[in-house]
Design an enzyme around this catalytic site. Sequence first.
Site, short mmCIF file in Angstrom:
data_model
loop_
_atom_site.label_atom_id
_atom_site.label_comp_id
_atom_site.label_asym_id
_atom_site.label_seq_id
_atom_site.Cartn_x
_atom_site.Cartn_y
_atom_site.Cartn_z
N HIS A 185 0.87 -1.19 0.00
CA HIS A 185 0.00 0.00 0.00
C HIS A 185 0.90 1.23 0.00
O HIS A 185 2.12 1.13 -0.08
CB HIS A 185 -0.95 -0.03 1.21
CG HIS A 185 -0.23 -0.11 2.51
ND1 HIS A 185 0.19 1.01 3.19
CD2 HIS A 185 0.17 -1.18 3.24
CE1 HIS A 185 0.81 0.63 4.31
NE2 HIS A 185 0.82 -0.69 4.35
N GLY A 186 0.31 2.39 0.10
CA GLY A 186 1.05 3.64 -0.02
C GLY A 186 2.24 3.76 0.90
O GLY A 186 3.33 4.17 0.46
#
Length: 165
Positions: free
Chosen positions: A15-16
């Site tokens: 994810h980010g």
Amino acid sequence: MAKKLAVRVDDRLIHGQVVTKWVSFFNIETIIVIDSDIAKDKTRKNILKFAAPPSVKLRILSVDKAVENWNKDEFGNKNVFVLFANIKYIKECWDKGLQFKDISLGQMAVINERKQIHLQMGMDASEAKVLLDLEKEGAKIYFQMLPTDGQTSLDVVRKAFPELS
């Protein structure tokens, strides 16, 4: 043996924060997701491949394949980031001889029977017991959202589950 090895439990996997913070902090060249369910799910594998940075090699392995790869060459000679979506697979790896000595805990959703332990991190009693047992067996386990954040010990787990201490 991997040049650098970072190991993390985060139910979001790639994810980010992983892409923008963890990968750059450790100069990661390979991400290894160890999850026997995802390893046999083509759709979930494709989603992770899409989420991974293009400059980083992604490997998605079952527990047994991860143990086999580790025993063969300890994940090569690159900077490696090992990700687990849950504690269950860390325990399986440990029991089969793939024993990571340094494990960071990231987000684990507060769902079902899980109590909120620290920030966005939840766990149930069985997960807490596994972590405390692994710590007794020599693993250094701590909560850490970002690589530049301080590390929070498992004392917060002991407070949440005093019956396990």
